[in-house]
Each structure stands twice: as C-alpha cells, then as structure tokens.
Design a protein around this motif. Structure first.
Motif, PDB file in Angstrom:
ATOM      1  N   ARG A 183      -4.079   8.866 -14.885  1.00  0.00           N
ATOM      2  CA  ARG A 183      -5.442   9.276 -15.228  1.00  0.00           C
ATOM      3  C   ARG A 183      -6.377   8.937 -14.076  1.00  0.00           C
ATOM      4  O   ARG A 183      -6.213   7.898 -13.415  1.00  0.00           O
ATOM      5  CB  ARG A 183      -5.922   8.547 -16.490  1.00  0.00           C
ATOM      6  CG  ARG A 183      -5.206   8.957 -17.770  1.00  0.00           C
ATOM      7  CD  ARG A 183      -5.585  10.380 -18.188  1.00  0.00           C
ATOM      8  NE  ARG A 183      -5.016  10.737 -19.472  1.00  0.00           N
ATOM      9  CZ  ARG A 183      -3.821  11.251 -19.656  1.00  0.00           C
ATOM     10  NH1 ARG A 183      -3.053  11.470 -18.601  1.00  0.00           N
ATOM     11  NH2 ARG A 183      -3.377  11.558 -20.849  1.00  0.00           N
ATOM     12  N   ASN A 184      -7.358   9.822 -13.849  1.00  0.00           N
ATOM     13  CA  ASN A 184      -8.406   9.556 -12.870  1.00  0.00           C
ATOM     14  C   ASN A 184      -7.810   9.269 -11.494  1.00  0.00           C
ATOM     15  O   ASN A 184      -8.119   8.278 -10.844  1.00  0.00           O
ATOM     16  CB  ASN A 184      -9.279   8.369 -13.322  1.00  0.00           C
ATOM     17  CG  ASN A 184     -10.574   8.295 -12.528  1.00  0.00           C
ATOM     18  OD1 ASN A 184     -11.159   9.314 -12.204  1.00  0.00           O
ATOM     19  ND2 ASN A 184     -11.011   7.098 -12.241  1.00  0.00           N
ATOM     20  N   VAL A 185      -6.933  10.149 -11.044  1.00  0.00           N
ATOM     21  CA  VAL A 185      -6.210   9.921  -9.796  1.00  0.00           C
ATOM     22  C   VAL A 185      -6.971  10.524  -8.612  1.00  0.00           C
ATOM     23  O   VAL A 185      -7.012  11.733  -8.445  1.00  0.00           O
ATOM     24  CB  VAL A 185      -4.797  10.545  -9.869  1.00  0.00           C
ATOM     25  CG1 VAL A 185      -4.024  10.241  -8.597  1.00  0.00           C
ATOM     26  CG2 VAL A 185      -4.045   9.997 -11.072  1.00  0.00           C
ATOM     27  N   PRO A 186      -7.603   9.713  -7.758  1.00  0.00           N
ATOM     28  CA  PRO A 186      -8.374  10.222  -6.627  1.00  0.00           C
ATOM     29  C   PRO A 186      -7.502  10.420  -5.390  1.00  0.00           C
ATOM     30  O   PRO A 186      -7.608   9.686  -4.408  1.00  0.00           O
ATOM     31  CB  PRO A 186      -9.410   9.129  -6.408  1.00  0.00           C
ATOM     32  CG  PRO A 186      -8.688   7.884  -6.786  1.00  0.00           C
ATOM     33  CD  PRO A 186      -7.704   8.260  -7.863  1.00  0.00           C
ATOM     34  N   ILE A 187      -6.607  11.398  -5.443  1.00  0.00           N
ATOM     35  CA  ILE A 187      -5.692  11.629  -4.328  1.00  0.00           C
ATOM     36  C   ILE A 187      -5.753  13.094  -3.937  1.00  0.00           C
ATOM     37  O   ILE A 187      -6.420  13.903  -4.572  1.00  0.00           O
ATOM     38  CB  ILE A 187      -4.257  11.234  -4.709  1.00  0.00           C
ATOM     39  CG1 ILE A 187      -3.793  11.995  -5.952  1.00  0.00           C
ATOM     40  CG2 ILE A 187      -4.157   9.741  -4.949  1.00  0.00           C
ATOM     41  CD1 ILE A 187      -2.382  11.663  -6.389  1.00  0.00           C
ATOM     42  N   SER A 188      -5.046  13.446  -2.886  1.00  0.00           N
ATOM     43  CA  SER A 188      -5.068  14.812  -2.385  1.00  0.00           C
ATOM     44  C   SER A 188      -4.397  15.761  -3.370  1.00  0.00           C
ATOM     45  O   SER A 188      -3.648  15.348  -4.250  1.00  0.00           O
ATOM     46  CB  SER A 188      -4.333  14.882  -1.043  1.00  0.00           C
ATOM     47  OG  SER A 188      -2.952  14.625  -1.227  1.00  0.00           O
ATOM     48  N   ALA A 189      -4.644  17.048  -3.199  1.00  0.00           N
ATOM     49  CA  ALA A 189      -4.076  18.051  -4.097  1.00  0.00           C
ATOM     50  C   ALA A 189      -2.553  18.035  -4.066  1.00  0.00           C
ATOM     51  O   ALA A 189      -1.889  18.159  -5.096  1.00  0.00           O
ATOM     52  CB  ALA A 189      -4.602  19.431  -3.724  1.00  0.00           C
ATOM     53  N   SER A 190      -1.978  17.873  -2.874  1.00  0.00           N
ATOM     54  CA  SER A 190      -0.515  17.855  -2.765  1.00  0.00           C
ATOM     55  C   SER A 190       0.074  16.640  -3.466  1.00  0.00           C
ATOM     56  O   SER A 190       1.089  16.729  -4.162  1.00  0.00           O
ATOM     57  CB  SER A 190      -0.094  17.865  -1.292  1.00  0.00           C
ATOM     58  OG  SER A 190      -0.605  16.722  -0.619  1.00  0.00           O
ATOM     59  N   GLU A 191      -0.578  15.482  -3.297  1.00  0.00           N
ATOM     60  CA  GLU A 191      -0.106  14.279  -3.983  1.00  0.00           C
ATOM     61  C   GLU A 191      -0.258  14.421  -5.486  1.00  0.00           C
ATOM     62  O   GLU A 191       0.604  13.992  -6.260  1.00  0.00           O
ATOM     63  CB  GLU A 191      -0.884  13.053  -3.508  1.00  0.00           C
ATOM     64  CG  GLU A 191      -0.457  12.511  -2.168  1.00  0.00           C
ATOM     65  CD  GLU A 191      -1.096  11.179  -1.878  1.00  0.00           C
ATOM     66  OE1 GLU A 191      -0.442  10.351  -1.239  1.00  0.00           O
ATOM     67  OE2 GLU A 191      -2.243  10.963  -2.300  1.00  0.00           O
ATOM     68  N   LEU A 192      -1.365  15.037  -5.922  1.00  0.00           N
ATOM     69  CA  LEU A 192      -1.593  15.218  -7.354  1.00  0.00           C
ATOM     70  C   LEU A 192      -0.515  16.109  -7.957  1.00  0.00           C
ATOM     71  O   LEU A 192       0.006  15.833  -9.039  1.00  0.00           O
ATOM     72  CB  LEU A 192      -2.977  15.824  -7.595  1.00  0.00           C
ATOM     73  CG  LEU A 192      -3.363  16.069  -9.052  1.00  0.00           C
ATOM     74  CD1 LEU A 192      -3.303  14.758  -9.836  1.00  0.00           C
ATOM     75  CD2 LEU A 192      -4.754  16.672  -9.141  1.00  0.00           C
TER      76      LEU A 192
ATOM     77  N   ALA B  50       0.844  -1.187   0.000  1.00  0.00           N
ATOM     78  CA  ALA B  50       0.000   0.000   0.000  1.00  0.00           C
ATOM     79  C   ALA B  50       0.884   1.244   0.000  1.00  0.00           C
ATOM     80  O   ALA B  50       1.516   1.558   1.013  1.00  0.00           O
ATOM     81  CB  ALA B  50      -0.932   0.003   1.213  1.00  0.00           C
ATOM     82  N   LYS B  51       0.927   1.923  -1.134  1.00  0.00           N
ATOM     83  CA  LYS B  51       1.736   3.133  -1.257  1.00  0.00           C
ATOM     84  C   LYS B  51       0.907   4.208  -1.953  1.00  0.00           C
ATOM     85  O   LYS B  51      -0.044   3.912  -2.679  1.00  0.00           O
ATOM     86  CB  LYS B  51       3.014   2.862  -2.062  1.00  0.00           C
ATOM     87  CG  LYS B  51       3.981   1.873  -1.419  1.00  0.00           C
ATOM     88  CD  LYS B  51       5.235   1.712  -2.261  1.00  0.00           C
ATOM     89  CE  LYS B  51       6.191   0.699  -1.640  1.00  0.00           C
ATOM     90  NZ  LYS B  51       6.687   1.163  -0.329  1.00  0.00           N
ATOM     91  N   SER B  52       1.298   5.468  -1.750  1.00  0.00           N
ATOM     92  CA  SER B  52       0.645   6.555  -2.471  1.00  0.00           C
ATOM     93  C   SER B  52       1.063   6.500  -3.938  1.00  0.00           C
ATOM     94  O   SER B  52       2.069   5.867  -4.289  1.00  0.00           O
ATOM     95  CB  SER B  52       1.053   7.907  -1.878  1.00  0.00           C
ATOM     96  OG  SER B  52       2.434   8.142  -2.113  1.00  0.00           O
ATOM     97  N   VAL B  53       0.297   7.168  -4.781  1.00  0.00           N
ATOM     98  CA  VAL B  53       0.626   7.174  -6.211  1.00  0.00           C
ATOM     99  C   VAL B  53       2.009   7.770  -6.466  1.00  0.00           C
ATOM    100  O   VAL B  53       2.811   7.186  -7.212  1.00  0.00           O
ATOM    101  CB  VAL B  53      -0.457   7.921  -7.020  1.00  0.00           C
ATOM    102  CG1 VAL B  53      -0.023   8.114  -8.466  1.00  0.00           C
ATOM    103  CG2 VAL B  53      -1.770   7.146  -6.969  1.00  0.00           C
ATOM    104  N   PRO B  54       2.362   8.909  -5.877  1.00  0.00           N
ATOM    105  CA  PRO B  54       3.718   9.426  -6.095  1.00  0.00           C
ATOM    106  C   PRO B  54       4.803   8.441  -5.654  1.00  0.00           C
ATOM    107  O   PRO B  54       5.825   8.299  -6.320  1.00  0.00           O
ATOM    108  CB  PRO B  54       3.752  10.702  -5.250  1.00  0.00           C
ATOM    109  CG  PRO B  54       2.330  11.137  -5.160  1.00  0.00           C
ATOM    110  CD  PRO B  54       1.548   9.861  -5.085  1.00  0.00           C
ATOM    111  N   ALA B  55       4.574   7.760  -4.527  1.00  0.00           N
ATOM    112  CA  ALA B  55       5.554   6.780  -4.059  1.00  0.00           C
ATOM    113  C   ALA B  55       5.672   5.616  -5.034  1.00  0.00           C
ATOM    114  O   ALA B  55       6.770   5.110  -5.290  1.00  0.00           O
ATOM    115  CB  ALA B  55       5.163   6.268  -2.672  1.00  0.00           C
ATOM    116  N   LEU B  56       4.541   5.199  -5.602  1.00  0.00           N
ATOM    117  CA  LEU B  56       4.570   4.117  -6.585  1.00  0.00           C
ATOM    118  C   LEU B  56       5.385   4.508  -7.810  1.00  0.00           C
ATOM    119  O   LEU B  56       6.180   3.724  -8.332  1.00  0.00           O
ATOM    120  CB  LEU B  56       3.143   3.771  -7.035  1.00  0.00           C
ATOM    121  CG  LEU B  56       2.334   2.809  -6.178  1.00  0.00           C
ATOM    122  CD1 LEU B  56       0.926   2.691  -6.717  1.00  0.00           C
ATOM    123  CD2 LEU B  56       2.999   1.447  -6.125  1.00  0.00           C
TER     124      LEU B  56
END
Length: 275
Positions: free
Chosen positions: A255-264, A141-147
């Motif tokens: 695409r279609n990334v449901p994450i926080s503004a900072s992560e986006l 389980a990792k955040s998108v940026p970490a992935l």
C-alpha cells in the motif's frame, strides 16, 4: 461466547497506541470495547469497564503502567492477565493485536505458554511493526520488489530470536497471523525504528506452525513506525482479518508504494503470484 480481542501497546506506549484501532473497529460495527486491563508496575491487574463478555466481539485494551518494563516482564504480566480472563470472565478463546513490542509480547507469550491450559485458546494474531529479530537489517537498502523476493528467514539471527525458535513447537496450533510491516521511503529498509527484515522474520519464526500467514507492507510516509497503528488502511485490513469471515486477504499486499512505474508493476506481479 465469541473470542475476546486484546490490544497490547508497545515500548513507551499507552492508551493512544491502540485506541485509534479500537475506535475504528467500534465505529465500523465490528466489535465493542468492554474492558480495560491496567497492569501496575508491581504486576497487579486492575479491571475497569463492563464485565459483561456476552457482546459481539468484545475488546479488551491492555495498558502497562510501567510501559518501559523489560520484555520478559511484560510477557509474564500478559500471561497472568490471560489466566485471569479465563478463570474470572470465562474467556475461552482470544485474538491478539500488538503494536511494536506489544507484538513481541503476544508472540512470546504464546511460544512460552502455548501448552498452558489455564489460558484461553489463541485464534488470530495481528502483529504491527514487531521487532522480532531486534534491529538486524536496519541499514539495508533494497527496492520494494527486491524486498518482497527475499526469504523471511533472517540471515543473521539475534540471540533472542534463536531462543524463540526453541519454543516454536509450543506455539498453539491453527493460529492465523496478519503481519503489518512499514518502510519509510528514504530511510533505508525500516520504519525509522524497526527494520523490514526484523518485522517480517515472524513468518520464519512460526513457519510450519501457523495455520495461515498474511502480510501487508506499507511504504512511504504512512509506513512510519508510529503511523502504522493510526492508519485507516491498517484499520480496514485488521477488521476484515479478525471479524469478516467472508474476507479473503491476499498473502502479500503493498500500500502507498512511492516507487517507479516499472517497480510498481513488478511489485503487483509478485503480490498476485503469491498463493
């Protein structure tokens, strides 16, 4: 004649697994389905449809009658089909589009038989949700940026993956690959069937061999394993990659990334800096 494109479904798949992608390509005017190749459970190949290959970007839909056959059996069936297409229909070049296990079939056929002059020359591959390293990493389980910062090399390699690595030098030269990966929000790092780690590992598998590698990560509800091959975002990217000589897909897309503004913001910065 321009390259034929073969569409291969995954485990337990069928007509519906690839028909939406084929219909989207035809509707947009990029290509035309001219043939369906059905391979029986005994390995016999049945061809239906037009046998005229001299159309713009001909498409061949591949169907396995036994859609639960072991991977090594499907690879041999696919190899026999490619030999037939070159021998009987003068197909000299081909592209491959695979969903799930169909992605593995296409990659493994090219790894095992890349030196076989009886098959057409492989130009481009589209792999969608391919379980290249099995189910390794399914519970991470990792955040998108970490992935996106992670190396494509899997930390733990399955026995099958290690075996594929041994055939890497046999893979055809100058192949371009577009890899579509899904991550369903709330379901750890996977698309409910295949882990992000496993799907992305094809880049490491073929590093130093591919002419080019492009990647699309779709997250949220649209990142579900059985939604990726029905997704208009995937259709558009696939069509551009295969048939638009003027399109330039970035090395990394989300695409279609449901994450926080900072992560986006961090994700977009990572994507724009990949060269």
């Amino acid at each position: 004649m321009n390259a034929a494109t073969i569409f291969v479904h995954g485990f337990n798949g069928g007509v519906g697994s690839t028909s939406h992608m084929i219909s989207a390509a035809q509707h947009a005017g990029w290509a035309k389905q001219i043939m369906t190749a059905t391979i029986t459970r005994y390995g016999r190949i049945s061809i239906t449809g037009s046998e005229k290959m001299n159309v713009k970007n001909p498409i061949i839909q591949v169907l396995f009658e036994n859609n639960r056959a072991p991977e090594f059996v499907q690879i041999n069936w696919l190899h026999s089909l490619l030999i037939l297409l070159k021998r009987e229909f003068n197909v000299m070049e081909y592209n491959g589009v695979g969903h799930s296990l169909g992605s593995n079939d296409l990659v493994n056929e090219a790894l095992m038989y890349g030196d076989d002059l009886r098959v057409p020359k492989l130009k481009k591959l589209v792999t969608i949700a391919g379980p290249f390293n099995g189910l390794r990493g399914f519970l991470h389980a990792k955040s998108v940026p970490a992935l996106l910062k992670m190396d494509h090399r899997p930390s733990h390699q399955t026995r099958h993956f290690k075996r594929m690595l041994q055939y890497r030098d046999h893979f055809p030269k100058d192949v371009q690959l577009f890899n579509v990966v899904g991550k369903v929000d709330g379901y750890l790092d996977n698309d409910c069937f295949v882990s992000v780690n496993s799907a992305r590992s094809v880049k490491y598998l073929l590093h130093g061999v591919l002419k080019d590698y492009r990647e699309l990560l779709i997250t949220g509800e649209e990142g579900y394993h059985c939604s990726l091959n029905h997704n208009p975002m995937v259709f558009n990217a696939l069509n551009e990659f295969l048939w638009d000589d003027y399109a330039t897909l970035p090395n990394m897309q989300t695409r279609n990334v449901p994450i926080s503004a900072s992560e986006l913001n961090e994700t977009n910065a990572l994507a724009s800096n990949v060269g």
